[in-house]
Design a protein around this motif. Structure first.
Motif, short mmCIF file in Angstrom:
data_model
loop_
_atom_site.label_atom_id
_atom_site.label_comp_id
_atom_site.label_asym_id
_atom_site.label_seq_id
_atom_site.Cartn_x
_atom_site.Cartn_y
_atom_site.Cartn_z
N HIS A 66 -15.14 37.95 -3.42
CA HIS A 66 -14.38 36.75 -3.74
C HIS A 66 -14.71 36.25 -5.15
N LEU A 67 -15.99 36.29 -5.52
CA LEU A 67 -16.38 35.82 -6.85
C LEU A 67 -15.77 36.71 -7.93
N TYR A 68 -15.78 38.02 -7.70
CA TYR A 68 -15.17 38.94 -8.66
C TYR A 68 -13.68 38.66 -8.80
N THR A 69 -13.00 38.48 -7.68
CA THR A 69 -11.56 38.22 -7.70
C THR A 69 -11.23 36.94 -8.47
N CYS A 70 -11.98 35.89 -8.20
CA CYS A 70 -11.75 34.62 -8.91
C CYS A 70 -12.04 34.78 -10.40
N GLY A 71 -13.12 35.48 -10.72
CA GLY A 71 -13.48 35.66 -12.12
C GLY A 71 -12.43 36.40 -12.91
N ARG A 72 -11.85 37.45 -12.32
CA ARG A 72 -10.81 38.19 -13.02
C ARG A 72 -9.51 37.39 -13.10
N GLY A 73 -9.20 36.66 -12.05
CA GLY A 73 -8.01 35.83 -12.08
C GLY A 73 -8.09 34.75 -13.15
N ILE A 74 -9.26 34.12 -13.26
CA ILE A 74 -9.45 33.09 -14.28
C ILE A 74 -9.37 33.71 -15.67
N LEU A 75 -9.94 34.89 -15.86
CA LEU A 75 -9.81 35.58 -17.15
C LEU A 75 -8.35 35.72 -17.53
N ARG A 76 -7.52 36.15 -16.59
CA ARG A 76 -6.10 36.33 -16.87
C ARG A 76 -5.42 35.01 -17.24
N VAL A 77 -5.78 33.94 -16.54
CA VAL A 77 -5.17 32.65 -16.85
C VAL A 77 -5.59 32.17 -18.25
N ASN A 110 -2.27 39.86 -31.51
CA ASN A 110 -2.78 39.05 -32.61
C ASN A 110 -4.28 39.25 -32.79
N SER A 111 -4.73 40.52 -32.58
CA SER A 111 -6.14 40.89 -32.74
C SER A 111 -7.06 40.09 -31.84
N LEU A 112 -6.58 39.66 -30.69
CA LEU A 112 -7.38 38.84 -29.79
C LEU A 112 -8.50 39.69 -29.18
N GLN A 113 -9.72 39.21 -29.32
CA GLN A 113 -10.88 39.86 -28.73
C GLN A 113 -11.50 38.92 -27.70
N PHE A 114 -12.08 39.48 -26.65
CA PHE A 114 -12.66 38.64 -25.60
C PHE A 114 -13.77 39.39 -24.89
N ASN A 115 -14.52 38.66 -24.11
CA ASN A 115 -15.56 39.23 -23.27
C ASN A 115 -15.84 38.24 -22.15
N LEU A 116 -16.46 38.70 -21.08
CA LEU A 116 -16.74 37.83 -19.95
C LEU A 116 -18.04 38.24 -19.29
N SER A 117 -18.61 37.28 -18.55
CA SER A 117 -19.84 37.53 -17.80
C SER A 117 -19.90 36.55 -16.66
N HIS A 118 -20.47 36.98 -15.53
CA HIS A 118 -20.70 36.02 -14.45
C HIS A 118 -22.00 36.35 -13.74
N SER A 119 -22.62 35.32 -13.21
CA SER A 119 -23.85 35.44 -12.45
C SER A 119 -23.89 34.28 -11.47
N GLY A 120 -24.21 34.58 -10.21
CA GLY A 120 -24.16 33.51 -9.22
C GLY A 120 -22.76 32.95 -9.14
N ARG A 121 -22.64 31.64 -9.23
CA ARG A 121 -21.34 30.99 -9.13
C ARG A 121 -20.71 30.68 -10.49
N LEU A 122 -21.39 31.04 -11.57
CA LEU A 122 -20.95 30.64 -12.91
C LEU A 122 -20.37 31.82 -13.68
N GLN A 139 -28.28 33.85 -13.87
CA GLN A 139 -28.93 32.85 -13.04
C GLN A 139 -30.42 33.11 -13.07
N ILE A 140 -31.19 32.09 -13.38
CA ILE A 140 -32.64 32.25 -13.54
C ILE A 140 -33.30 32.37 -12.17
N ASN A 141 -33.93 33.50 -11.95
CA ASN A 141 -34.66 33.76 -10.70
C ASN A 141 -36.13 33.43 -10.93
N ARG A 142 -36.57 32.29 -10.43
CA ARG A 142 -37.93 31.83 -10.68
C ARG A 142 -38.98 32.69 -9.99
N ASP A 143 -38.55 33.47 -9.00
CA ASP A 143 -39.50 34.31 -8.26
C ASP A 143 -39.61 35.72 -8.82
#
Length: 264
Positions: A66-77, A110-122, A139-143
């Protein structure tokens, strides 16, 4: 453009303007809460291409799917706002190490360049014109024990700084350093496995600088005041640019998508 670097790389996350424009000397970074987006999952699914849907299905856990799907959909928007295309009409191609590009002639996009990253919910997205860009968020893993990674893979000056810190601060600074390295590797289009020690950030870390220049790259850790358990950074080719940071929300969707989702 000669800018005060301190002002140039300030990351204040604001709602994007309705009449969004991307100047040649601007770099836009978007922040999105993927877990909040899951509430509209069917809409995001409707935007994906066949290969994206197939990749989503391969995730073992539904939450990751679900997180992957949302992330790619948001990229497209997000990209649709710059390209004046419907989100589902955007097509991607990929470099040898998986870096995505628009699958259209560069002059059309128009030479548009982009990149994306996700971790956890962000998720973070970076967009620019005519310059290579990369972004990483973790996401910072304190352990997670990081001393061995620092010892084996980081540069001498990075080790000298990081290994001398108290444990809690060492965790935070490790992820700050890691995201900078990852962002630069992604901007370059190569895998990070080719060498974490290719980028030496010891001076930046020790001086608590907000940015550094390396070769042709500007390396900038991002401030995430509402997400203290995350670290993020961007890498941008050149120095003659200004940073604008946008916070993605429901209102950034085209009205046609909002209406369709409300009817479900």
């Amino acid at each position: 453009m000669n800018c005060d670097p301190t002002h140039q790389f300030m990351s204040s996350w604001l709602p994007p303007p309705l009449d969004l424009e991307l100047g040649a000397d601007e770099v836009h970074v978007w922040l999105a809460d993927l877990e909040a987006a899951i509430a509209h999952l069917p809409m995001w699914q409707s935007l994906l291409a066949e290969d994206e849907t197939a990749r989503a299905i391969r995730f073992h856990f539904s939450q990751h799917r679900h997180l992957y799907t949302c992330g790619r959909g948001i990229l497209r928007v997000i990209l649709s706002r710059y390209l004046n295309l419907k989100p589902q009409a955007i097509a991607f191609s990929y470099g040898s190490h998986g870096k995505p590009f628009l699958a259209v002639p560069r002059d059309v996009a128009n030479s548009l360049q982009f990149n994306l990253s996700h971790s956890g919910r962000l998720a973070l997205y970076i967009v620019a014109q005519g310059r290579d860009v990369g972004v990483d968020v973790e996401q910072i893993n304190r352990d997670r024990p990081v001393a061995e990674i620092i010892t084996r893979f980081f540069t001498r000056s990075e080790r000298a700084y990081l290994l001398g810190l108290p444990s809690a601060q060492q965790q935070t600074e490790f992820f700050r350093c890691w995201t900078c390295k990852e962002a630069q590797a992604k901007a370059h289009g190569r895998g990070i496995a080719q060498g974490l020690d290719q980028l030496d950030l010891g001076s930046m870390l020790a001086s608590a600088a907000r940015f550094t220049y390396y070769d042709r790259w500007s390396i900038v850790p991002l401030a995430l005041p509402d997400w203290s358990d995350y670290a993020a950074a961007i890498a941008v080719a050149g120095q003659d640019w200004q940073l604008k940071c946008w916070k993605f929300d429901w209102q950034d969707l085209p009205k046609s998508l909002r209406s369709a989702d409300c009817e479900k």
